[in-house]
Write a protein that holds these residues in place. Structure first.
Motif, PDB file in Angstrom:
ATOM      1  N   LEU A 660       4.375 -17.049  -1.360  1.00 36.79           N
ATOM      2  CA  LEU A 660       4.312 -15.596  -1.245  1.00 36.79           C
ATOM      3  C   LEU A 660       3.114 -15.222  -0.365  1.00 36.79           C
ATOM      4  CD1 LEU A 660       5.281 -12.776  -2.087  1.00 36.79           C
ATOM      5  CD2 LEU A 660       3.828 -12.963  -4.113  1.00 36.79           C
ATOM      6  N   PRO A 661       3.335 -14.799   0.866  1.00 37.89           N
ATOM      7  CA  PRO A 661       2.202 -14.465   1.739  1.00 37.89           C
ATOM      8  C   PRO A 661       1.477 -13.218   1.261  1.00 37.89           C
ATOM      9  CG  PRO A 661       4.272 -13.873   2.792  1.00 37.89           C
ATOM     10  CD  PRO A 661       4.629 -14.612   1.535  1.00 37.89           C
ATOM     11  N   VAL A 662       0.173 -13.189   1.498  1.00 41.67           N
ATOM     12  CA  VAL A 662      -0.638 -12.041   1.098  1.00 41.67           C
ATOM     13  C   VAL A 662      -1.431 -11.551   2.302  1.00 41.67           C
ATOM     14  CG1 VAL A 662      -0.858 -12.955  -1.248  1.00 41.67           C
ATOM     15  CG2 VAL A 662      -2.670 -13.392   0.415  1.00 41.67           C
ATOM     16  N   THR A 663      -1.874 -10.315   2.214  1.00 39.32           N
ATOM     17  CA  THR A 663      -2.827  -9.774   3.171  1.00 39.32           C
ATOM     18  C   THR A 663      -4.203  -9.844   2.524  1.00 39.32           C
ATOM     19  OG1 THR A 663      -1.210  -8.287   4.184  1.00 39.32           O
ATOM     20  CG2 THR A 663      -3.536  -7.745   4.477  1.00 39.32           C
ATOM     21  N   ALA A 664      -5.042 -10.750   3.019  1.00 38.00           N
ATOM     22  CA  ALA A 664      -6.402 -10.870   2.498  1.00 38.00           C
ATOM     23  C   ALA A 664      -7.273  -9.875   3.255  1.00 38.00           C
ATOM     24  CB  ALA A 664      -6.926 -12.293   2.679  1.00 38.00           C
ATOM     25  N   ALA A 665      -7.723  -8.834   2.560  1.00 36.77           N
ATOM     26  CA  ALA A 665      -8.449  -7.736   3.198  1.00 36.77           C
ATOM     27  C   ALA A 665      -9.886  -7.684   2.697  1.00 36.77           C
ATOM     28  CB  ALA A 665      -7.752  -6.408   2.912  1.00 36.77           C
ATOM     29  N   ARG A 666     -10.824  -7.467   3.611  1.00 36.41           N
ATOM     30  CA  ARG A 666     -12.222  -7.298   3.216  1.00 36.41           C
ATOM     31  C   ARG A 666     -12.316  -6.149   2.225  1.00 36.41           C
ATOM     32  NH1 ARG A 666     -13.931 -12.143   5.235  1.00 36.41           N
ATOM     33  NH2 ARG A 666     -13.329 -12.328   7.416  1.00 36.41           N
ATOM     34  N   THR A 667     -12.936  -6.412   1.090  1.00 33.77           N
ATOM     35  CA  THR A 667     -12.927  -5.436  -0.006  1.00 33.77           C
ATOM     36  C   THR A 667     -13.469  -4.082   0.425  1.00 33.77           C
ATOM     37  OG1 THR A 667     -13.315  -7.304  -1.495  1.00 33.77           O
ATOM     38  CG2 THR A 667     -13.586  -5.107  -2.407  1.00 33.77           C
ATOM     39  N   ALA A 668     -14.512  -4.084   1.238  1.00 37.32           N
ATOM     40  CA  ALA A 668     -15.125  -2.816   1.647  1.00 37.32           C
ATOM     41  C   ALA A 668     -14.143  -1.928   2.409  1.00 37.32           C
ATOM     42  CB  ALA A 668     -16.363  -3.089   2.499  1.00 37.32           C
ATOM     43  N   ARG A 669     -13.135  -2.511   3.041  1.00 39.43           N
ATOM     44  CA  ARG A 669     -12.187  -1.726   3.835  1.00 39.43           C
ATOM     45  C   ARG A 669     -11.205  -0.954   2.963  1.00 39.43           C
ATOM     46  NH1 ARG A 669      -9.633  -4.579   8.879  1.00 39.43           N
ATOM     47  NH2 ARG A 669      -9.374  -2.360   9.373  1.00 39.43           N
ATOM     48  N   LEU A 670     -11.138  -1.284   1.671  1.00 40.17           N
ATOM     49  CA  LEU A 670     -10.226  -0.557   0.790  1.00 40.17           C
ATOM     50  C   LEU A 670     -10.630   0.907   0.640  1.00 40.17           C
ATOM     51  CD1 LEU A 670      -9.347  -3.475   0.187  1.00 40.17           C
ATOM     52  CD2 LEU A 670      -9.143  -2.828  -2.212  1.00 40.17           C
ATOM     53  N   ALA A 671     -11.890   1.199   0.932  1.00 38.35           N
ATOM     54  CA  ALA A 671     -12.357   2.577   0.737  1.00 38.35           C
ATOM     55  C   ALA A 671     -11.624   3.542   1.649  1.00 38.35           C
ATOM     56  CB  ALA A 671     -13.866   2.652   0.983  1.00 38.35           C
ATOM     57  N   GLY A 672     -11.399   3.158   2.909  1.00 41.93           N
ATOM     58  CA  GLY A 672     -10.769   4.089   3.844  1.00 41.93           C
ATOM     59  C   GLY A 672      -9.395   3.669   4.304  1.00 41.93           C
ATOM     60  N   ALA A 673      -8.853   2.582   3.754  1.00 44.99           N
ATOM     61  CA  ALA A 673      -7.574   2.069   4.231  1.00 44.99           C
ATOM     62  C   ALA A 673      -6.402   2.853   3.658  1.00 44.99           C
ATOM     63  CB  ALA A 673      -7.448   0.595   3.849  1.00 44.99           C
ATOM     64  N   ASP A 674      -5.310   2.893   4.431  1.00 42.54           N
ATOM     65  CA  ASP A 674      -4.038   3.422   3.933  1.00 42.54           C
ATOM     66  C   ASP A 674      -3.404   2.325   3.091  1.00 42.54           C
ATOM     67  OD1 ASP A 674      -1.575   4.464   3.415  1.00 42.54           O
ATOM     68  OD2 ASP A 674      -0.918   4.552   5.514  1.00 42.54           O
ATOM     69  N   LEU A 675      -3.356   2.520   1.791  1.00 44.94           N
ATOM     70  CA  LEU A 675      -2.870   1.500   0.877  1.00 44.94           C
ATOM     71  C   LEU A 675      -1.380   1.616   0.586  1.00 44.94           C
ATOM     72  CD1 LEU A 675      -5.822   1.533  -1.721  1.00 44.94           C
ATOM     73  CD2 LEU A 675      -5.553   0.095   0.319  1.00 44.94           C
ATOM     74  N   ASN A 676      -0.718   2.593   1.157  1.00 46.44           N
ATOM     75  CA  ASN A 676       0.665   2.867   0.783  1.00 46.44           C
ATOM     76  C   ASN A 676       1.639   1.776   1.221  1.00 46.44           C
ATOM     77  OD1 ASN A 676       0.126   5.253  -0.536  1.00 46.44           O
ATOM     78  ND2 ASN A 676       0.293   6.483   1.332  1.00 46.44           N
ATOM     79  N   ARG A 677       1.213   0.873   2.081  1.00 39.44           N
ATOM     80  CA  ARG A 677       2.094  -0.224   2.498  1.00 39.44           C
ATOM     81  C   ARG A 677       2.097  -1.367   1.487  1.00 39.44           C
ATOM     82  NH1 ARG A 677       0.043  -2.648   7.106  1.00 39.44           N
ATOM     83  NH2 ARG A 677      -1.974  -1.653   6.759  1.00 39.44           N
ATOM     84  N   TYR A 678       1.258  -1.257   0.455  1.00 39.79           N
ATOM     85  CA  TYR A 678       1.086  -2.373  -0.480  1.00 39.79           C
ATOM     86  C   TYR A 678       1.467  -1.935  -1.889  1.00 39.79           C
ATOM     87  CZ  TYR A 678      -1.816  -3.628   3.488  1.00 39.79           C
ATOM     88  OH  TYR A 678      -2.271  -3.877   4.757  1.00 39.79           O
TER      89      TYR A 678
END
Length: 889
Positions: A660-678
């Motif tokens: 199952l592939p994942v998107t490994a994202a830098r935690t700090a980027r969650l503050a301003g990221a568009d999360l609706n794709r996940y």
């Protein structure tokens, strides 16, 4: 080596100002002597690192490729005494390799020596007379493995110094060593991590080495160089063998059967040097002969260190209880295996807290001296080492009675197949029963596994399969006394690792071996399965469990439609549990049957074709509880504040084990990221998520959950984020010391299920637990537990407990058993046992349209808790279907 030469070793390294960096290298470490052995006489024709690499040993931190280049030069110079070999490849494509250094006569008969070592390890195939001949003839095999942690740097360069000295020394004693031993050198067990460290070191380097503790050259950015590409601590992976570095190295050691094995490490800068004897507790399954030889080698090394004025310590800090280390696992093959630990400069020079300076070259020198002492002692005790190996194998065959029986868990029937393969990879003989049989007062089905307790590696079988290996009572009495004085315990690592428990596999240790024919098992982890009724008219049912989840994910990645049955049902094909996956034929690819057959063979999953949809009881195929599945686009928090090993284990399980592939994202980027794709976000264990995310990040995460997202938190770090009421991420509450009224909910003590319902308040705080296996019960009615066994085994660590959720606040999906049934294996303090009893271990709390799944203990730890993996995957596969999120994938 003569004592005169050892005494000539320089006692300290005077600091000098390093000059400008050479054109091809950084500025070098300060050097007081042109050679590590000031009094040694070397053949000048043997290539040096100065000639091959451009610097003397210890002046630079050699990259793995540079070490390989140097060893190739040695092999080219002395092909009759040096042989290089490759034994694997890392995830990043770097070669795993080693070198054999031996006398010409011994190198010429290398394969015969290996075969003799294996023959001496099996008295069933080797007569006593043949054993005596081998003992008289064979050299001892000394295995020197270095730098399993990539930022533990000096051992790898010490490996180069050792090889050079063995080849170039004119001391007759050194050449005599090579008549009585062959030396296998693995310079870098973790080349990916080593290169990562060197990259950060060189990026932070100035014009000369800086000893300041705050200097950028030693400030490793996340995740640091310690870990391999998958961010695993390779020193704890030896019996689970999840990584290519340990898997291929273990197979190599099993093939060679070395008599002495050193695992050379580094530790904190302020420390001196550690070698055995180890600290307590000692595993009671370690042979007395192994402990005696470890001390003999240690005493010799102590003398060598005294001669050069190098301080050291023994019998402190590093114990010999857990068998998953690089020095632990080989001990149960019969090797005299040892950890060496040198205080680390973590660069070319470091200032200790007392103001003194430690150079890299000094660290290389110390490990080098310890390695020479090991070879010297092994050569002097060649015959004893070989006799001890023969006695170890005979004791294995003659000293055990009965067998371990391993059976399938109905909830996850393929877990036992993987366990059997792993045991074989540790050298254990395993048989698969050809028919049903009786043992230990119960019947076992055909296909159960039998592990005889009369085999050469009996101790390996016992250390991995015994339900509970108790920590020695006198040691625990001392720990209780320390706690009474307000001191922490001295447990270095987990105290429980029983593989049947961690895999949730039924197992018994029977006093008598069963009378049943068995077929020997190989190292394969999957037993291929065949699809029943592959050309079914209506569709196919996939049994839940890890193999079924792997197959389902593979189908979803191919665009195949599937539904998950969230409740049990009965069909003409049989009774099926919740968690069963339905794959209808209609509207699917025309070759779906062939795809399913290939995937069943690859995963071992149970797949049954059905010709109609009628169910005779339970839910129907068209029920609202038959939810459609989509491949979840999973975002995994990466970088600070996650623990590298926690983030690495979660990603490894999802991507490498389940596909199952994942998107490994830098935690700090969650503050301003568009999360609706996940539809799913996973927060691995770590610390201070609130500080890293900030108010903006927490608000963004909360809004995403409210829209239908599934937030999965693993371990106490992210659970604390959820438990903070200010973050409004659900109703989970951490219990705290009652004196700390601001921190959370006062701790409750529950002794009965009635008290669980009443949530009686208490005041006692448990003591942190190093790592014990504990029992828990699942809520079979909840979607998260669909297809999961009714009882699970968790690894309990730390001291956090959580208040039970009321029905309107969420669900306590997994709860610990009562205080008398809780402990399955390992050391668990009484107050911890009482405080955990009946408390929730896994909770689901709704937030708007979404849900937060809280694992209070990390189910992905070291990737070895296979019994918990189906529960973790349920959160990712079933969660989005239950919440109804329909975001872009």
């Amino acid at each position: 080596m003569s004592r005169r030469v050892f005494a000539a070793l320089f006692a300290g390294l005077a600091l000098s100002t390093a000059g400008p960096a050479a054109a091809q290298t950084l500025a070098r470490a300060p050097v007081a002597s042109p050679t590590l052995l000031a009094g040694a006489s070397h053949d000048p024709s043997v290539p040096t690192t100065q000639q091959v690499l451009g610097w003397a040993t210890g002046e630079q931190i050699s990259r793995p490729a540079e070490l390989r280049r140097y060893f190739e030069a040695l092999a080219a110079h002395a092909p009759d005494r040096v042989r290089l070999f490759d034994y694997g490849q890392t995830h990043e494509g770097r070669p795993l390799w080693g070198a054999v250094v031996a006398s010409p006569a011994n190198l010429a008969r290398l394969e015969a020596i290996k075969a003799g070592s294996r023959a001496l390890s099996d008295p069933r195939a080797t007569s006593a007379a043949e054993a005596e001949r081998l003992i008289a003839d064979l050299p001892a095999i000394v295995w020197l493995a270095h730098s399993v942690h990539g930022d533990e740097i000096s051992p790898a360069d010490a490996a180069a110094a050792t090889a050079h000295h063995l080849l170039a020394s004119r001391d007759p004693a050194v050449q005599a060593w090579l008549q009585r031993t062959i030396v296998v050198i693995v310079p870098s067990q973790n080349p990916d991590g080593r290169d990562r460290f060197i990259n950060s070191f060189r990026a932070g380097f100035g014009v000369e080495p800086n000893p300041d503790p705050l200097s950028a050259e030693r400030a490793q950015p996340w995740p640091g160089g310690r870990f391999n590409h998958d961010l695993f601590d390779l020193n704890r992976d030896w019996f689970i063998q999840s990584q290519p570095e340990t898997r291929s190295h273990a197979a190599l050691v099993l093939d060679w059967r070395p008599h002495v094995l050193v695992d050379a490490h580094e530790m904190g800068t302020d420390e001196s040097f550690f070698f055995p004897p180890e600290a307590e507790p000692l595993n009671p399954l370690l042979p007395a002969s192994t402990l005696a030889m470890r001390e003999r080698i240690g005493r010799n090394t102590a003398q060598r260190f005294d001669e050069i004025g190098q301080p050291y310590f023994v019998r402190q800090v590093f114990d010999a209880f857990y068998p998953g280390y690089g020095d632990g696992w080989p001990a149960y093959l019969g090797a005299v295996s040892m950890t060496y630990e040198q205080g680390s400069a973590r660069g070319l020079v470091a200032r200790r807290s007392d103001g003194s300076l430690l150079t890299y070259r000094e660290g290389v020198r110390n490990t080098f001296v310890a390695l020479l002492s090991t070879i010297e002692t092994a050569a002097a005790n060649r015959e004893q080492l070989l006799r001890d190996r023969w006695a170890f194998a005979r004791d294995g065959v003659e000293g055990g009675r009965g067998a371990y029986i391993l059976g399938p868990n109905p909830a996850d029937p393929t877990a036992v197949e993987k366990l059997a393969g792993l045991l074989v990879r540790s050298g254990i003989e395993v048989g698969r029963a050809d028919r049903p049989f009786n043992a230990c007062g119960r019947q076992w089905p055909a296909g159960s596994y039998v592990v005889s307790r009369s085999q050469p590696l009996r101790r390996m079988a016992e250390v991995l399969l015994t339900r509970d290996i108790p920590v020695p009572a006198d040691f625990m009495a001392r720990q209780a006394a320390r706690r009474d004085r307000g001191l922490g315990d001295e447990l270095y690592d987990v105290t429980a690792w029983s593989l049947p428990l961690m895999f949730n596999v039924p197992a018994e240790a029977c006093g008598a071996a069963p009378q049943v024919a068995t077929t020997a098992v190989g190292p394969e982890l999957v037993r291929p399965a065949a699809v029943a009724n592959p050309e079914a008219r209506y569709g196919w049912l996939i049994h839940p469990g890890a193999a079924g989840q792997k197959l389902t994910i593979a189908l979803l990645r191919q665009g195949v439609a599937a539904r998950a049955m969230l409740a049990p049902f009965t069909h003409e094909s049989g009774a099926w549990p919740a968690g069963t996956v339905l794959v209808p034929r209609a509207g699917q690819p025309s070759d779906l049957s062939q795809r399913l057959q290939a995937l069943a063979a690859a995963t071992g999953a149970r797949v049954v074709g059905v010709d109609g949809s009628w169910t005779t009881s339970g839910i129907s195929f068209g029920s609202a509880e038959a939810v459609g599945l989509t491949l979840p686009n999973v975002l995994l928090a990466w970088d600070e504040p996650t623990s590298p090993t926690a983030a690495g284990a979660a990603r490894h399980i999802l991507e490498r084990e389940f596909g199952l592939p994942v998107t490994a994202a830098r935690t700090a980027r969650l503050a301003g990221a568009d999360l609706n794709r996940y539809p799913v976000i996973v927060l691995p264990d770590g610390s201070d998520y609130a500080g890293r995310l900030g108010a903006r990040g927490i608000a963004n995460l909360r809004a995403w959950v409210e829209r239908g997202g599934i937030l999965v938190t693993l371990g106490s770090g992210p659970a604390a984020l959820v438990a903070d009421a200010d973050n409004k991420l659900g109703a989970v509450r951490l219990e705290t010391d009652p004196e700390d009224e601001e921190a959370g909910t006062e701790r409750t003590l529950l002794t009965t299920e009635a008290e669980l319902r009443a949530a009686v308040l208490g005041t006692e705080r448990p003591t942190s637990v190093a790592g014990a296996l504990v029992r828990a019960r699942t809520d079979a009615e909840h979607w998260l537990a669909a297809g999961v066994a009714p009882e699970l085994i968790l690894l309990a660590q730390g001291d956090a407990t959580y208040a039970p959720l009321s029905p309107d606040a969420g669900a306590n999906v997994v709860s610990y058993l009562g205080p008398d049934q809780l402990r399955a294996s390992g050391q668990l303090w009484d107050e911890t046992r009482r405080a955990l009893a009946f408390k929730p271990a896994v909770m689901v709390t709704p937030v708007g349209r979404g849900q937060v799944v809280v694992f209070t203990q990390d189910p992905t730890t070291r990737a070895y808790l296979d019994g918990l993996k189906p529960l973790f995957l349920n959160a990712l596969l079933l969660g989005p279907a239950v919440s109804g999120a329909s975001w872009v994938q």
